[in-house]
Design a protein around this motif. Structure first.
Motif, PDB file in Angstrom:
ATOM      1  N   GLU A  77       0.853  -1.216   0.180  1.00 11.34           N
ATOM      2  CA  GLU A  77      -0.182   0.140  -0.113  1.00 11.34           C
ATOM      3  C   GLU A  77       0.836   1.259  -0.079  1.00 11.34           C
ATOM      4  O   GLU A  77       1.605   1.427   0.807  1.00 11.34           O
ATOM      5  CB  GLU A  77      -0.966   0.048   1.353  1.00 11.34           C
ATOM      6  N   ASP A  78       0.785   2.039  -1.141  1.00  6.80           N
ATOM      7  CA  ASP A  78       1.507   3.356  -1.055  1.00  6.80           C
ATOM      8  C   ASP A  78       1.010   4.388  -0.147  1.00  6.80           C
ATOM      9  O   ASP A  78       0.094   4.189   0.443  1.00  6.80           O
ATOM     10  CB  ASP A  78       1.420   3.859  -2.824  1.00  6.80           C
ATOM     11  N   ALA A  79       1.716   5.465  -0.232  1.00 10.02           N
ATOM     12  CA  ALA A  79       1.249   6.581   0.834  1.00 10.02           C
ATOM     13  C   ALA A  79      -0.060   7.126   0.596  1.00 10.02           C
ATOM     14  O   ALA A  79      -0.825   7.524   1.287  1.00 10.02           O
ATOM     15  CB  ALA A  79       2.587   7.431   0.676  1.00 10.02           C
ATOM     16  N   ASP A  80      -0.528   7.155  -0.889  1.00  9.22           N
ATOM     17  CA  ASP A  80      -1.728   7.512  -1.120  1.00  9.22           C
ATOM     18  C   ASP A  80      -2.986   6.572  -1.119  1.00  9.22           C
ATOM     19  O   ASP A  80      -3.899   6.852  -1.780  1.00  9.22           O
ATOM     20  CB  ASP A  80      -1.733   8.403  -2.592  1.00  9.22           C
ATOM     21  N   GLY A  81      -2.738   5.334  -0.588  1.00  8.38           N
ATOM     22  CA  GLY A  81      -3.688   4.419  -0.591  1.00  8.38           C
ATOM     23  C   GLY A  81      -3.701   3.501  -1.784  1.00  8.38           C
ATOM     24  O   GLY A  81      -4.128   2.347  -1.616  1.00  8.38           O
ATOM     25  N   THR A  82      -3.015   3.591  -2.790  1.00  8.31           N
ATOM     26  CA  THR A  82      -2.702   2.598  -3.807  1.00  8.31           C
ATOM     27  C   THR A  82      -2.120   1.337  -3.613  1.00  8.31           C
ATOM     28  O   THR A  82      -1.101   1.306  -3.052  1.00  8.31           O
ATOM     29  CB  THR A  82      -2.149   3.407  -4.995  1.00  8.31           C
ATOM     30  N   ILE A  83      -2.665   0.439  -3.959  1.00  7.79           N
ATOM     31  CA  ILE A  83      -2.331  -0.994  -3.798  1.00  7.79           C
ATOM     32  C   ILE A  83      -1.442  -1.351  -4.873  1.00  7.79           C
ATOM     33  O   ILE A  83      -1.951  -1.529  -6.101  1.00  7.79           O
ATOM     34  CB  ILE A  83      -3.345  -1.991  -3.619  1.00  7.79           C
TER      35      ILE A  83
END
Length: 345
Positions: A77-83
């Motif tokens: 999970e990236d910082a912006d919520g992208t998986i």
């Protein structure tokens, strides 16, 4: 009643990782097996109203349906919520020389390893007949050097630090935390200035001596045994055993009194005379006395010598009866002075 997770027989140990130890140009095929096991009793979550099992189900948030284990993968999970999906193939191509190798990087004295870094423990099993000679060579070299080997290895998706040491005739691998994973104990020590007296240290030493050493094999998990009794009683439809009444703990106001009582209790629990505590305390205090009092001891000795000389002169030329009476009186007086000095101290 025998609880399900209490071991009844020794089961064959399965390896959890296969690879090799890299020792310079020497490669030792090995298998990694767990060196420890947990005997703790586990519980299931139930619905208290009817006793039904409460289970966790893995549900896909997008489809709102339960999915099987075969459909589950890994994602970051990236910082912006992208998986970001990460596959096993992606992980297999990581540039890790330790992916299938325990790479020894140094040999150091065992005391250099901080116990705070110690993690899970494993045994290294020689991987077949060809590994017997280099395995034995490494084991004997570790024994003779009185050192441990520091190594890097990859396990469960990440590279780890490890320590190899000899346990009986096997080589054990202790996982180590990386140095930056150990927190510094800043701000944890008392910030109040405290002075500990020599008498308090003497009593603490006496308590340590009284408690002595213990064979760790004699220790056992009393909580687990009590829990087994509770489970067995409930299974048999009986009332669980009642816990013994706990001693009421009070606030310790006098540290010296608490230490003295602790030493006495420890002595009594071992079947020794409590009086030995006082003698032990007096011996320790006597050893520390010259450091504390400086020249006082020599002054006291001078007084005793002068008193003896005066008594000797006064008794000369008198009758035996008078001499006996004066000697008795002198002894009583000396005893009173000694008692007074002890009370004052």
């Amino acid at each position: 009643m025998k609880l399900r997770n209490t071991p009844e027989r020794v089961l064959p140990v399965r390896s959890i990782w296969n690879g090799a130890i890299s020792f310079g140009l020497v490669s030792i095929p090995i298998k990694l097996v767990n060196a420890t096991e947990s005997h703790s009793i586990s519980f299931r979550q139930i619905h208290t109203e009817d006793g039904g099992r409460v289970r966790y189900r893995k549900v896909c948030e997008l489809e709102d349906r339960e999915i099987s284990q075969a459909e589950i993968g890994k994602g970051y999970e990236d910082a912006d919520g992208t998986i970001i999906p990460i596959t096993d193939e992606d992980l297999a191509h990581l540039p890790l020389p330790t992916a299938k190798t325990i790479e020894i990087v140094a040999f150091v004295p065992g005391e250099r390893i901080d116990p705070l870094q110690m993690d899970a423990a494993y045994y290294l099993q020689a991987g077949g007949a060809p590994a017997a000679k280099p395995y034995t060579l490494l084991r004997e070299a570790l024994k003779r050097s009185n050192k441990v080997a520091i190594a890097k290895f990859a396990l469960r998706g990440r590279e780890r630090l490890g320590m190899l040491r000899v346990v009986e005739d096997a080589i054990a691998l202790h996982g180590l935390l990386w140095p930056d994973e150990v927190r510094a104990p800043e701000g944890l020590a008392p910030d109040t200035k405290v002075t500990v007296s020599d008498k308090e240290l003497d009593l603490a030493d006496a308590l340590m001596d009284t408690l002595g050493e213990i064979d760790l094999d004699d220790l056992h998990d009393e909580y687990r045994e009590a829990l087994e009794e509770v489970v067995a009683a409930k299974a048999a439809g009986e009332a669980p055993p009642e816990a013994p009444e706990r001693a009421k703990g009070g606030k310790v106001l006098d540290l010296m009194a608490a230490l003295e009582k602790s030493v006495r209790d420890a002595k009594e629990s071992r079947g020794e005379e409590p009086g030995e505590v006082t003698r032990l305390q007096q011996r320790k205090s006597a050893r520390a006395a010259p450091k504390q009092t400086g020249g006082k001891k020599s002054t006291s000795a001078t007084k005793k010598t002068a008193a003896k000389k005066t008594t000797a002169k006064s008794t000369q030329g008198t009758k035996k009866t008078a001499s006996a009476k004066k000697a008795t009186t002198a002894k009583k007086t000396a005893a009173k002075k000694t008692t007074a000095r002890k009370r004052t101290a």
